[in-house]
Motif scaffolding. Structure first.
Motif, PDB file in Angstrom:
ATOM      1  N   SER A 164     -19.466 -26.591  -3.391  1.00  0.00           N
ATOM      2  CA  SER A 164     -18.235 -26.013  -2.816  1.00  0.00           C
ATOM      3  C   SER A 164     -18.452 -25.375  -1.452  1.00  0.00           C
ATOM      4  O   SER A 164     -17.713 -24.463  -1.069  1.00  0.00           O
ATOM      5  CB  SER A 164     -17.616 -24.995  -3.797  1.00  0.00           C
ATOM      6  N   TYR A 165     -19.436 -25.823  -0.688  1.00  0.00           N
ATOM      7  CA  TYR A 165     -19.619 -25.379   0.697  1.00  0.00           C
ATOM      8  C   TYR A 165     -18.721 -26.211   1.610  1.00  0.00           C
ATOM      9  O   TYR A 165     -18.541 -27.410   1.389  1.00  0.00           O
ATOM     10  CB  TYR A 165     -21.067 -25.566   1.137  1.00  0.00           C
ATOM     11  N   SER A 166     -18.196 -25.598   2.650  1.00  0.00           N
ATOM     12  CA  SER A 166     -17.384 -26.326   3.625  1.00  0.00           C
ATOM     13  C   SER A 166     -18.251 -27.308   4.407  1.00  0.00           C
ATOM     14  O   SER A 166     -19.488 -27.254   4.356  1.00  0.00           O
ATOM     15  CB  SER A 166     -16.736 -25.345   4.603  1.00  0.00           C
ATOM     16  N   TRP A 197      -9.662 -32.286  -0.527  1.00  0.00           N
ATOM     17  CA  TRP A 197     -10.162 -31.509   0.604  1.00  0.00           C
ATOM     18  C   TRP A 197     -11.446 -32.077   1.200  1.00  0.00           C
ATOM     19  O   TRP A 197     -11.693 -31.918   2.403  1.00  0.00           O
ATOM     20  CB  TRP A 197     -10.374 -30.050   0.191  1.00  0.00           C
ATOM     21  N   LEU A 202     -16.007 -33.121   5.114  1.00  0.00           N
ATOM     22  CA  LEU A 202     -17.227 -33.003   4.312  1.00  0.00           C
ATOM     23  C   LEU A 202     -17.863 -34.359   4.027  1.00  0.00           C
ATOM     24  O   LEU A 202     -19.088 -34.526   4.181  1.00  0.00           O
ATOM     25  CB  LEU A 202     -16.940 -32.277   2.995  1.00  0.00           C
ATOM     26  N   SER A 334     -14.979 -22.762  -0.307  1.00  0.00           N
ATOM     27  CA  SER A 334     -15.231 -23.817   0.684  1.00  0.00           C
ATOM     28  C   SER A 334     -14.437 -23.628   1.963  1.00  0.00           C
ATOM     29  O   SER A 334     -14.362 -24.540   2.785  1.00  0.00           O
ATOM     30  CB  SER A 334     -14.926 -25.187   0.064  1.00  0.00           C
ATOM     31  N   ALA A 335     -13.872 -22.447   2.160  1.00  0.00           N
ATOM     32  CA  ALA A 335     -13.073 -22.198   3.363  1.00  0.00           C
ATOM     33  C   ALA A 335     -13.894 -21.640   4.505  1.00  0.00           C
ATOM     34  O   ALA A 335     -13.429 -21.585   5.640  1.00  0.00           O
ATOM     35  CB  ALA A 335     -11.928 -21.234   3.041  1.00  0.00           C
TER      36      ALA A 335
END
Length: 336
Positions: A164-166, A197, A202, A334-335
């Motif tokens: 969940s990392y940007s 997303w 990504l 992830s923002a």
């Protein structure tokens, strides 16, 4: 004798040497203290017989937190005894696990202590993949990635990943880990037809850097099944409190789900099978993580691999309904 690997497809994780099954078993749900042990054992045994060699955990999976690792440790010591070298076991650290300032996020103190606790719960000397479960905005990235590197150098993990990392933070993690000599193996993001997303940068980063991708919640927490076409049935995930909110079942979302279900039927698949196949359509995606509450459900999910191809017309039609639907529970992580 069972030929466990005959029907399963395996995909290389980025530019690494590690291959994962196209479908992996996620133990986020159904492997805590609230599920009968024999059912858990039966699901894992059947998964292994189907060629699913990868079992994905986290320190906080349960309920209660930690119990999924304990239960899997028991299964590894009994049902799967003697098969450790045929398996990829992963776990994560990032969410709250114990009281005080050292029980969550991404400090070196927490990450390495968490791994030691996970290994003890599972009765293992090492895990194959160890993840930073979420980006910590208050800890230097060098510290969190340095802890992952230390886990590998201590022999407690073979590979490392992030979840969940940007796109921006992923690229930073890649650079730091590469300099340390422990390359980033894989990224684990949420991804489904109702939560796209990862397509906003990504996937491109992962492709350019040669990083694998294993997607979780490809069924959108169960929305992308035929379960909710006519409302919320008793006993379903949406019928009791937890990670599924009935607020996701808006009329707009239900209309999308019904339209996607019609496409799946024309393809000769269930909606769940099409949803899994759809996430695997891009070669960057190494594996799709699926959960299972029964052996039968697991078997039905694996059938998705029998029809992975989509025509341009099918993809175009799916795109009309496969749009953002306000269901990404991990958007904040992830923002950054």
């Amino acid at each position: 004798m069972i030929d466990r690997n005959a029907s399963m497809q395996y995909r290389r994780s980025g530019r690494s040497g590690l291959k994962l099954p196209a479908i992996s078993l996620g133990l986020w749900q159904n492997f805590g203290g609230d599920t009968p042990r024999e059912r858990q054992s039966a699901i894992v045994r059947r998964a292994f017989d189907l060629g699913i060699t990868h079992f994905d955990l986290a320190n906080n999976y349960g309920p209660p937190p930690g119990s999924a690792e304990e239960n899997v440790g028991r299964i590894l010591a009994t049902d799967l005894a003697g098969h450790r070298d045929e398996l990829v076991i992963s776990t994560k650290a990032g969410y709250n696990m114990w009281p005080g300032p050292y029980g969550e996020w991404g400090s070196r103190k927490y990450v390495l202590a968490s791994l030691d606790q996970s290994l003890k719960r599972m009765g293992l000397e090492y895990v194959d993949i160890f993840y930073s479960h979420r980006f910590d905005p208050e800890t230097p990235m060098e510290e969190t990635m340095g802890a992952l590197d230390t886990a590998v150098r201590q022999g407690k993990a073979l590979y490392v990943g992030i979840s969940s990392y940007s796109a921006k933070r992923t690229r930073e993690a890649v650079v730091i880990l590469r300099a340390l000599g422990t390359p980033l193996l894989i990224h684990q993001p949420s991804y489904s037809m109702l939560n796209r997303w990862v397509e906003q940068g990504l996937i491109q980063v992962l492709a350019e850097e040669g990083i694998g991708c294993i997607v979780f919640s490809p069924l959108a927490q169960g929305l992308l099944t035929d379960r909710y076409l006519d409302g919320v049935p008793a006993g379903s995930r949406a019928s009791h409190p937890g990670t599924f909110s009935t607020e996701m079942l808006t009329e707009a979302n239900l209309a999308k789900i019904r339209a996607l279900n019609e496409i799946a039927q024309r393809r000769g698949q269930s909606l769940a099978q099409m949803a899994i196949a759809w996430t695997l359509r891009d070669a960057v995606v190494t594996s799709a993580l699926v959960g299972a509450s029964s052996v039968g459900q697991l078997e039905q999910n694996v059938v998705a691999l029998n029809k992975l191809e989509f025509s341009p017309a099918e993809l175009e039609e799916i795109d009309r309904y496969a749009t953002e639907s306000g269901i990404n529970l991990w958007a904040e992580s992830s923002a950054g």
